[in-house]
Design an enzyme around this catalytic site. Sequence first.
Site, PDB file in Angstrom:
ATOM      1  N   HIS A   1      10.457  -9.603   0.362  1.00  0.00           N
ATOM      2  CA  HIS A   1      10.277  -8.121   0.297  1.00  0.00           C
ATOM      3  C   HIS A   1      11.592  -7.356   0.508  1.00  0.00           C
ATOM      4  CE1 HIS A   1       8.353  -4.121   0.998  1.00  0.00           C
ATOM      5  NE2 HIS A   1       7.476  -4.706   0.502  1.00  0.00           N
TER       6      HIS A   1
ATOM      7  N   PHE B   1       6.687   1.976  -4.047  1.00  0.00           N
ATOM      8  CA  PHE B   1       8.096   2.191  -3.837  1.00  0.00           C
ATOM      9  C   PHE B   1       8.641   3.458  -4.166  1.00  0.00           C
ATOM     10  CE2 PHE B   1       7.726  -2.414  -4.258  1.00  0.00           C
ATOM     11  CZ  PHE B   1       7.937  -2.764  -3.132  1.00  0.00           C
TER      12      PHE B   1
ATOM     13  N   TYR C   1       3.061   4.605   0.532  1.00  0.00           N
ATOM     14  CA  TYR C   1       3.770   5.336   2.051  1.00  0.00           C
ATOM     15  C   TYR C   1       2.774   6.288   2.742  1.00  0.00           C
ATOM     16  CZ  TYR C   1       8.175   3.995  -0.323  1.00  0.00           C
ATOM     17  OH  TYR C   1       9.048   3.414  -1.110  1.00  0.00           O
TER      18      TYR C   1
ATOM     19  N   ASP D   1       0.831  -1.146   0.058  1.00  0.00           N
ATOM     20  CA  ASP D   1       0.154  -0.058   0.039  1.00  0.00           C
ATOM     21  C   ASP D   1       0.773   1.035  -0.085  1.00  0.00           C
ATOM     22  OD1 ASP D   1       0.477  -0.170   2.562  1.00  0.00           O
ATOM     23  OD2 ASP D   1      -1.018   0.505   3.430  1.00  0.00           O
TER      24      ASP D   1
END
Length: 232
Positions: free
Chosen positions: A192, A79, A68, A66
Amino acid sequence: MIDHKLPPSWQALRAEFEAPYMRTLDAFLEAERVAGARIFPEDTDRFRALELTSLDQVRVVILGQDPYHGEGQAHGLSFSVRRGVRTPPSLLNIYKELEADLGIPRASHGMLDHWAAQGVLLLNAVLSVRMGEAASHSKRGWERFTDAVIAAVNAQPKPVVFLLWGAYAQKKAAFVDDVSKGGRHLVIQSAHPSPLAARTGFFGSRPFSRANAFLKTHGRAPIDWALPETDR
């Protein structure tokens, strides 16, 4: 209210906005605003990933969880953060792996528009978040919408690379015709890039060179992963 406007190439998703789940999501977001919640990204950036990368041009999908949730960070691309915003830890680890994989020096900024312009769909599974509360808008309907986005990419005739980092992103693999199972798309799964998980399988996974090798093998141009230091 959710902006229902989508670029022409993504009009196949238009029916999603008329579905009951999306109307419920719309009502939830409105209730958040009425309650005084700050929601990121701004409404105008919510579908930015789709605006910058047309469906017929998608070559690589990088899926985040989701947006930031810090002030000034989210701007609609997974990202990514705008120039002048401190590069988040997960993106720093992505840069470290990019340097180890392809020898590309780490960028001094976190703006990934250059990737998006080349056909890298930088999609989050959830497209909004309450300030300061990670995953606060999960399981509200966005996952169904982004399932439809992944399904639309999967239906494209040209081979695409899906980079699925972490267990949350890997749930989307169910919507992809994986080449390892007789399909036409390459799915690369790993841990991740977050500081908590990067050393458990993300570092050393070489996603960037593997993606480019697959694209070239299938007659598609590779991605120029080097990020320009100044706007072009």
